[in-house]
Design a protein around this motif. Structure first.
Motif, short mmCIF file in Angstrom:
data_model
loop_
_atom_site.label_atom_id
_atom_site.label_comp_id
_atom_site.label_asym_id
_atom_site.label_seq_id
_atom_site.Cartn_x
_atom_site.Cartn_y
_atom_site.Cartn_z
N PHE A 71 0.82 -1.21 0.00
CA PHE A 71 0.00 0.00 0.00
C PHE A 71 0.86 1.27 0.00
O PHE A 71 0.64 2.18 -0.80
CB PHE A 71 -0.93 0.00 1.23
N LYS A 72 1.85 1.34 0.89
CA LYS A 72 2.67 2.56 1.01
C LYS A 72 3.49 2.82 -0.26
O LYS A 72 3.72 3.97 -0.60
CB LYS A 72 3.58 2.47 2.22
N LYS A 73 3.88 1.78 -0.95
CA LYS A 73 4.62 1.95 -2.21
C LYS A 73 3.72 2.50 -3.30
O LYS A 73 4.14 3.32 -4.12
CB LYS A 73 5.22 0.62 -2.68
N ILE A 74 2.49 2.04 -3.34
CA ILE A 74 1.55 2.43 -4.40
C ILE A 74 0.96 3.81 -4.14
O ILE A 74 0.70 4.57 -5.07
CB ILE A 74 0.43 1.37 -4.53
N ASP A 75 0.78 4.19 -2.86
CA ASP A 75 0.21 5.48 -2.48
C ASP A 75 1.28 6.57 -2.65
O ASP A 75 1.82 7.08 -1.69
CB ASP A 75 -0.30 5.42 -1.04
N THR A 76 1.54 6.93 -3.89
CA THR A 76 2.64 7.85 -4.19
C THR A 76 2.42 9.27 -3.68
O THR A 76 3.38 9.98 -3.38
CB THR A 76 2.93 7.89 -5.70
N ASN A 77 1.17 9.72 -3.56
CA ASN A 77 0.93 11.07 -3.04
C ASN A 77 0.75 11.08 -1.52
O ASN A 77 0.51 12.13 -0.93
CB ASN A 77 -0.25 11.75 -3.73
N LYS A 78 0.87 9.93 -0.89
CA LYS A 78 0.84 9.75 0.57
C LYS A 78 -0.40 10.34 1.23
O LYS A 78 -0.35 10.87 2.33
CB LYS A 78 2.10 10.36 1.21
N ASP A 79 -1.57 10.21 0.56
CA ASP A 79 -2.81 10.72 1.14
C ASP A 79 -3.60 9.66 1.90
O ASP A 79 -4.66 9.93 2.44
CB ASP A 79 -3.69 11.36 0.07
N GLY A 80 -3.06 8.43 1.95
CA GLY A 80 -3.73 7.36 2.67
C GLY A 80 -4.78 6.61 1.86
O GLY A 80 -5.51 5.79 2.40
N PHE A 81 -4.84 6.91 0.57
CA PHE A 81 -5.80 6.24 -0.33
C PHE A 81 -5.10 5.87 -1.62
O PHE A 81 -4.15 6.53 -2.04
CB PHE A 81 -6.98 7.16 -0.65
N LEU A 82 -5.62 4.84 -2.29
CA LEU A 82 -5.13 4.47 -3.61
C LEU A 82 -6.17 4.88 -4.64
O LEU A 82 -7.32 4.46 -4.58
CB LEU A 82 -4.89 2.96 -3.70
N SER A 83 -5.74 5.71 -5.58
CA SER A 83 -6.62 6.12 -6.67
C SER A 83 -6.41 5.19 -7.85
O SER A 83 -5.44 4.42 -7.89
CB SER A 83 -6.31 7.56 -7.08
N LYS A 84 -7.27 5.30 -8.83
CA LYS A 84 -7.10 4.49 -10.04
C LYS A 84 -5.82 4.88 -10.76
O LYS A 84 -5.14 4.02 -11.32
CB LYS A 84 -8.32 4.62 -10.96
N GLU A 85 -5.48 6.14 -10.75
CA GLU A 85 -4.24 6.59 -11.40
C GLU A 85 -3.02 5.98 -10.72
O GLU A 85 -2.09 5.54 -11.38
CB GLU A 85 -4.15 8.12 -11.40
N GLU A 86 -3.00 5.97 -9.39
CA GLU A 86 -1.89 5.36 -8.67
C GLU A 86 -1.82 3.86 -8.95
O GLU A 86 -0.73 3.30 -9.10
CB GLU A 86 -2.03 5.60 -7.16
N MET A 87 -2.97 3.24 -9.04
CA MET A 87 -3.01 1.80 -9.31
C MET A 87 -2.49 1.50 -10.72
O MET A 87 -1.80 0.51 -10.93
CB MET A 87 -4.43 1.27 -9.16
N LYS A 88 -2.82 2.36 -11.69
CA LYS A 88 -2.34 2.15 -13.06
C LYS A 88 -0.82 2.23 -13.13
O LYS A 88 -0.19 1.52 -13.91
CB LYS A 88 -2.93 3.21 -14.00
N LYS A 89 -0.22 3.09 -12.31
CA LYS A 89 1.23 3.30 -12.33
C LYS A 89 1.97 2.31 -11.44
O LYS A 89 3.19 2.25 -11.48
CB LYS A 89 1.54 4.72 -11.87
N ALA A 90 1.26 1.55 -10.63
CA ALA A 90 1.89 0.63 -9.69
C ALA A 90 2.59 -0.50 -10.43
O ALA A 90 2.11 -0.97 -11.46
CB ALA A 90 0.84 0.05 -8.75
N PRO A 91 3.73 -0.95 -9.90
CA PRO A 91 4.40 -2.10 -10.53
C PRO A 91 3.53 -3.34 -10.40
O PRO A 91 2.82 -3.52 -9.41
CB PRO A 91 5.70 -2.24 -9.72
#
Length: 92
Positions: free
Chosen positions: A63-83
């Motif tokens: 979760f912390k790796k994917i939450d790039t803006n560190k807002d405590g949530f995963l957006s679809k954009e963050e999920m698309k960019k996740a490894p």
């Protein structure tokens, strides 16, 4: 009468074999869930984001790796960019 019983048994056996094979084929074709399916399954409050509380499995672990803006949530954009998770190699 014996031929009728044997015929019915054969039909039942053949039908169950075909159904079992179809289920196996469906499982092989399924692959990883789509982004839309992930959000449908995990976004319980339907706010368009996945919180740490809603996350499960490998998504929760990373979760912390994917939450790039560190807002405590995963957006679809963050999920698309996740490894993409590493999957074990298939054996033949």
């Amino acid at each position: 009468m014996k031929k009728l019983i044997l015929s019915i048994g054969f039909v039942v056996l053949a039908s169950s074999t075909v159904i079992s094979q179809e289920r196996n084929d469906d499982a092989k074709k399924q692959g990883p869930p789509s982004l839309e399916q992930i959000f449908k399954d995990l976004d319980k409050d339907e706010d368009g984001k996945i919180s740490l509380k809603e996350a499960k499995g490998p998504l929760k672990n990373d979760f912390k790796k994917i939450d790039t803006n560190k807002d405590g949530f995963l957006s679809k954009e963050e999920m698309k960019k996740a490894p993409k998770p590493q999957r074990p190699e298939k054996r033949n």
